[in-house]
Scaffold this motif. Structure first.
Motif, mmCIF file in Angstrom:
data_model
loop_
_atom_site.group_PDB
_atom_site.id
_atom_site.type_symbol
_atom_site.label_atom_id
_atom_site.label_comp_id
_atom_site.label_asym_id
_atom_site.label_seq_id
_atom_site.Cartn_x
_atom_site.Cartn_y
_atom_site.Cartn_z
ATOM 1 N N LEU A 2 0.859 -1.171 0.000
ATOM 2 C CA LEU A 2 0.000 0.000 0.000
ATOM 3 C C LEU A 2 0.901 1.229 0.000
ATOM 4 O O LEU A 2 1.742 1.389 0.887
ATOM 5 C CB LEU A 2 -0.896 -0.020 1.244
ATOM 6 N N ASN A 3 0.745 2.081 -0.992
ATOM 7 C CA ASN A 3 1.549 3.300 -1.131
ATOM 8 C C ASN A 3 0.651 4.509 -0.907
ATOM 9 O O ASN A 3 -0.393 4.627 -1.559
ATOM 10 C CB ASN A 3 2.153 3.388 -2.531
ATOM 11 N N ASP A 14 11.622 19.008 -6.722
ATOM 12 C CA ASP A 14 11.477 17.556 -6.591
ATOM 13 C C ASP A 14 10.099 17.045 -7.019
ATOM 14 O O ASP A 14 9.881 15.827 -7.052
ATOM 15 C CB ASP A 14 11.734 17.136 -5.140
ATOM 16 N N ASP A 15 9.181 17.947 -7.334
ATOM 17 C CA ASP A 15 7.807 17.540 -7.668
ATOM 18 C C ASP A 15 7.764 16.450 -8.735
ATOM 19 O O ASP A 15 7.113 15.417 -8.551
ATOM 20 C CB ASP A 15 6.980 18.741 -8.150
ATOM 21 N N ASN A 16 8.423 16.679 -9.854
ATOM 22 C CA ASN A 16 8.343 15.744 -10.969
ATOM 23 C C ASN A 16 8.916 14.382 -10.617
ATOM 24 O O ASN A 16 8.307 13.344 -10.912
ATOM 25 C CB ASN A 16 9.038 16.327 -12.209
ATOM 26 N N THR A 17 10.064 14.356 -9.964
ATOM 27 C CA THR A 17 10.696 13.092 -9.579
ATOM 28 C C THR A 17 9.819 12.318 -8.608
ATOM 29 O O THR A 17 9.620 11.108 -8.764
ATOM 30 C CB THR A 17 12.078 13.351 -8.949
ATOM 31 N N VAL A 18 9.267 13.008 -7.612
ATOM 32 C CA VAL A 18 8.389 12.368 -6.628
ATOM 33 C C VAL A 18 7.184 11.754 -7.330
ATOM 34 O O VAL A 18 6.812 10.603 -7.069
ATOM 35 C CB VAL A 18 7.945 13.378 -5.546
ATOM 36 N N CYS A 19 6.581 12.502 -8.241
ATOM 37 C CA CYS A 19 5.382 12.017 -8.938
ATOM 38 C C CYS A 19 5.689 10.823 -9.838
ATOM 39 O O CYS A 19 4.937 9.838 -9.846
ATOM 40 C CB CYS A 19 4.746 13.147 -9.743
ATOM 41 N N ALA A 23 4.203 7.116 -9.330
ATOM 42 C CA ALA A 23 3.462 6.489 -10.431
ATOM 43 C C ALA A 23 4.033 5.116 -10.759
ATOM 44 O O ALA A 23 3.296 4.193 -11.123
ATOM 45 C CB ALA A 23 3.492 7.385 -11.669
ATOM 46 N N ASN A 24 5.339 4.965 -10.626
ATOM 47 C CA ASN A 24 6.006 3.694 -10.947
ATOM 48 C C ASN A 24 6.074 2.722 -9.771
ATOM 49 O O ASN A 24 6.591 1.619 -9.924
ATOM 50 C CB ASN A 24 7.418 3.971 -11.479
ATOM 51 N N SER A 25 5.571 3.116 -8.614
ATOM 52 C CA SER A 25 5.602 2.213 -7.457
ATOM 53 C C SER A 25 4.647 1.045 -7.688
ATOM 54 O O SER A 25 3.666 1.157 -8.421
ATOM 55 C CB SER A 25 5.256 2.965 -6.166
ATOM 56 N N ILE A 26 4.960 -0.059 -7.046
ATOM 57 C CA ILE A 26 4.171 -1.276 -7.221
ATOM 58 C C ILE A 26 3.189 -1.390 -6.071
ATOM 59 O O ILE A 26 3.557 -1.188 -4.913
ATOM 60 C CB ILE A 26 5.105 -2.506 -7.268
ATOM 61 N N MET A 39 -0.613 18.652 -7.770
ATOM 62 C CA MET A 39 0.797 18.524 -8.163
ATOM 63 C C MET A 39 0.978 17.280 -9.023
ATOM 64 O O MET A 39 1.596 17.328 -10.085
ATOM 65 C CB MET A 39 1.703 18.437 -6.936
ATOM 66 N N TYR A 40 0.461 16.155 -8.561
ATOM 67 C CA TYR A 40 0.618 14.879 -9.268
ATOM 68 C C TYR A 40 0.044 14.983 -10.688
ATOM 69 O O TYR A 40 0.706 14.608 -11.662
ATOM 70 C CB TYR A 40 -0.089 13.769 -8.479
ATOM 71 N N CYS A 41 -1.149 15.513 -10.797
ATOM 72 C CA CYS A 41 -1.794 15.637 -12.113
ATOM 73 C C CYS A 41 -1.052 16.624 -13.014
ATOM 74 O O CYS A 41 -0.880 16.372 -14.204
ATOM 75 C CB CYS A 41 -3.253 16.032 -11.946
ATOM 76 N N ARG A 42 -0.596 17.725 -12.436
ATOM 77 C CA ARG A 42 0.161 18.725 -13.211
ATOM 78 C C ARG A 42 1.459 18.127 -13.745
ATOM 79 O O ARG A 42 1.774 18.240 -14.927
ATOM 80 C CB ARG A 42 0.460 19.943 -12.328
ATOM 81 N N GLU A 43 2.204 17.466 -12.867
ATOM 82 C CA GLU A 43 3.511 16.946 -13.247
ATOM 83 C C GLU A 43 3.421 15.794 -14.248
ATOM 84 O O GLU A 43 4.317 15.617 -15.061
ATOM 85 C CB GLU A 43 4.294 16.504 -12.007
ATOM 86 N N LEU A 44 2.343 15.010 -14.187
ATOM 87 C CA LEU A 44 2.201 13.860 -15.090
ATOM 88 C C LEU A 44 1.186 14.124 -16.198
ATOM 89 O O LEU A 44 0.813 13.213 -16.934
ATOM 90 C CB LEU A 44 1.833 12.611 -14.287
ATOM 91 N N ASN A 45 0.736 15.380 -16.279
ATOM 92 C CA ASN A 45 -0.180 15.797 -17.342
ATOM 93 C C ASN A 45 -1.426 14.900 -17.396
ATOM 94 O O ASN A 45 -1.775 14.355 -18.437
ATOM 95 C CB ASN A 45 0.539 15.826 -18.692
ATOM 96 N N ILE A 46 -2.075 14.770 -16.239
ATOM 97 C CA ILE A 46 -3.284 13.963 -16.105
ATOM 98 C C ILE A 46 -4.437 14.897 -15.730
ATOM 99 O O ILE A 46 -4.282 15.794 -14.901
ATOM 100 C CB ILE A 46 -3.117 12.898 -14.999
ATOM 101 N N GLU A 47 -5.580 14.662 -16.319
ATOM 102 C CA GLU A 47 -6.780 15.434 -15.992
ATOM 103 C C GLU A 47 -7.590 14.658 -14.947
ATOM 104 O O GLU A 47 -8.132 13.599 -15.249
ATOM 105 C CB GLU A 47 -7.625 15.662 -17.246
ATOM 106 N N PRO A 48 -7.685 15.168 -13.717
ATOM 107 C CA PRO A 48 -8.459 14.442 -12.701
ATOM 108 C C PRO A 48 -9.956 14.672 -12.873
ATOM 109 O O PRO A 48 -10.380 15.670 -13.452
ATOM 110 C CB PRO A 48 -7.982 15.069 -11.391
#
Length: 150
Positions: A2-3, A14-19, A23-26, A39-48
């Motif tokens: 559980l992450n 560090d925003d982009n690296t953290v995101c 995203a790549n965590s299992i 932040m997560y959506c902005r950095e990974l270009n995702i529309e929530p």
């Protein structure tokens, strides 16, 4: 596994690296915090997608690649109450507490940036993010826990 990602990194660089790392965590992925979600959506270009269930419940966020996303500090404080054996009517906190109880390996990624809400927390008897995570972890002695402060 559980992450749980909650809070912004102290250093905005560090925003982009953290995101990307999150995203790549299992495993099952949870984001707690409106600013964290943005932040997560902005950095990974995702529309929530945002769903407001009622005036008394915090909004839920639906994000591609994330299993559960919701408001942060209030939900974490309510989750702690539940894990401590008390009742809560916070549906999101109940769901997260169930996941925490069920899972043996939990990875917290905890932002240490100041979000400026300390007065709000104090007025509403809420512990700030880093403090409430510490208290939750103290209850989980039988689990394998990692905490990554960012």
């Amino acid at each position: 596994m559980l992450n749980i990602l909650t809070g912004l990194p102290k250093n905005k660089k560090d925003d982009n690296t953290v995101c990307k790392n999150f995203a790549n965590s299992i495993g099952y992925k949870i984001i707690l915090g409106s600013s964290t979600m943005k932040m997560y959506c902005r950095e990974l270009n995702i529309e929530p997608k945002i769903k407001i269930n009622s005036a008394t419940q915090s909004p839920q966020y639906f994000i591609n690649g994330i299993d559960f996303a919701n408001e942060g500090v209030i939900t974490l404080n309510e989750c702690y109450k539940i894990l401590s054996g008390n009742n809560s009517d916070n549906i999101s906190a109940i769901e997260i507490a169930k996941l925490i109880i069920k899972e043996n390996e939990i990875n917290f990624v905890v932002g240490t940036a100041d979000n400026g809400q300390h007065l709000f927390y104090k007025q509403n008897n809420l512990l700030p993010r880093t403090e409430i995570i510490k208290k939750i972890v103290e209850l989980l002695k039988d689990k394998e826990i990692t905490i990554e402060k960012i």
